[in-house]
Scaffold this active site. Structure first.
Site, short mmCIF file in Angstrom:
data_model
loop_
_atom_site.label_atom_id
_atom_site.label_comp_id
_atom_site.label_asym_id
_atom_site.label_seq_id
_atom_site.Cartn_x
_atom_site.Cartn_y
_atom_site.Cartn_z
N ILE A 82 0.84 -1.03 -0.08
CA ILE A 82 0.10 0.00 -0.03
C ILE A 82 1.03 1.24 0.12
O ILE A 82 1.64 1.42 0.94
CB ILE A 82 -1.00 0.17 1.09
CG1 ILE A 82 -1.88 -1.22 1.40
CG2 ILE A 82 -2.02 1.40 1.12
CD1 ILE A 82 -2.53 -1.61 0.06
N LYS A 83 0.67 2.09 -1.13
CA LYS A 83 1.65 3.14 -1.30
C LYS A 83 0.70 4.41 -0.58
O LYS A 83 -0.56 4.56 -1.06
CB LYS A 83 1.77 3.48 -2.52
CG LYS A 83 3.07 4.53 -3.24
CD LYS A 83 3.21 4.20 -4.56
CE LYS A 83 4.40 5.23 -4.77
NZ LYS A 83 4.72 5.21 -6.24
#
Length: 218
Positions: A82-83
Site C-alpha cells: 500500500i503506497k
C-alpha cells in the site's frame, strides 16, 4: 540493490520480467491513468507477471479513506504494497497498517525528517524522490545518504526505495549511497545494460568468427 520497474504498462512489465532482473513494480495514479485501463484490472495483471512487491497507491487524502482503500487493494494479492503519501494523514494510516502486518510504501519524501517519521510509523519502504530534488538544484543523493545514516544509527528496518530516477547514473549513485531499492522507468533499465562498446565488441567477435570459417557451435 533491488530493481523495481516504475510503470503500469503491461508490455514494459513483460519485457523486464523476461530479462529476469525485476524484483518488483511501483505504480501511481499518473502511471495508471496513462495505461488507460481499470486500476484493479492492471494490478491483477501485474501481479501475475512479477512475483515481487507491487506498490499500489491510495487516492484518498484522509486516513480513514486510505485505510478503506488499503483494505480493498490488499485483498487483490498478497504481493500488494500500500503506497501512502507522506502527510500527517498518510503517516496515521501507515501506523495502523503496519500494526496489522500490511506492507506500506510511503512516497513523496523530500527530506530526512520525513523519512525518520515514516520509519517510526513502521513503513516497509520510504520513497525519496531524488530526480525532483535535482530539478530544484538540491542534491538528491545527499538525501539518500542522510536517510541511510539515520536508519543505520537506530536500526530501522524501513527500506530506502530511490524514486524519481531520471538517468542510469541515478541508479549507480543510489546503490553507492546505500539505497535498498531503485525504482526505474523502463527506458532507464534498458540504458543500464546498453553500451556502444558492448555492441562494438560483439560485432567484432561475430565478424572474427565468420572470417575463421568455423562451423556453427550447434
Amino acid at each position: 540493490m533491488k530493481i523495481f520497474l516504475d510503470s503500469a504498462d503491461l508490455n514494459e512489465i513483460r519485457k523486464v520480467a523476461e530479462l529476469g532482473v525485476c524484483d518488483g513494480v511501483t505504480t501511481n495514479p499518473t502511471l495508471i491513468a496513462k495505461s488507460g485501463q481499470d486500476f484493479k484490472t492492471v494490478l491483477k495483471e501485474i501481479v501475475s507477471l512479477i512475483p515481487g512487491p507491487i506498490s499500489a497507491e491510495v487516492v484518498s487524502t484522509e486516513h480513514k479513506g486510505m485505510l478503506a482503500e488499503a483494505e480493498v487493494l490488499a485483498k487483490l494479492n498478497d504481493n500488494i504494497v500500500i503506497k501512502l503519501p507522506l502527510t500527517p494523514e498518510g503517516l496515521r494510516a501507515c501506523k495502523v497498517l503496519s500494526g496489522q502486518g500490511v506492507r506500506t510504501n510511503v512516497t513523496l519524501c523530500f527530506q530526512a525528517g520525513q523519512a525518520l517519521l515514516a520509519a517510526k510509523c513502521g513503513a516497509t519502504y520510504i520513497s525519496p524522490f531524488i530526480g525532483r530534488l535535482d530539478d530544484v538544484s538540491i542534491d538528491g543523493m545527499t538525501l539518500i545518504r542522510d536517510i541511510r545514516t539515520i536508519y543505520d544509527n537506530y536500526g530501522y528496518e524501513t527500506e530506502i526505495l530511490a524514486a524519481s530516477i531520471r538517468h542510469p547514473r541515478h541508479v549507480i549513485d543510489s546503490a553507492l549511497a546505500g539505497a535498498d531499492v531503485a525504482t526505474c522507468p523502463y527506458k532507464i533499465i534498458a540504458q543500464l545494460y546498453s553500451h556502444p562498446l558492448t555492441d562494438k565488441g560483439l560485432a567484432a567477435f561475430l565478424e572474427d568468427w565468420k572470417q575463421s570459417g568455423q562451423k556453427a557451435i550447434v
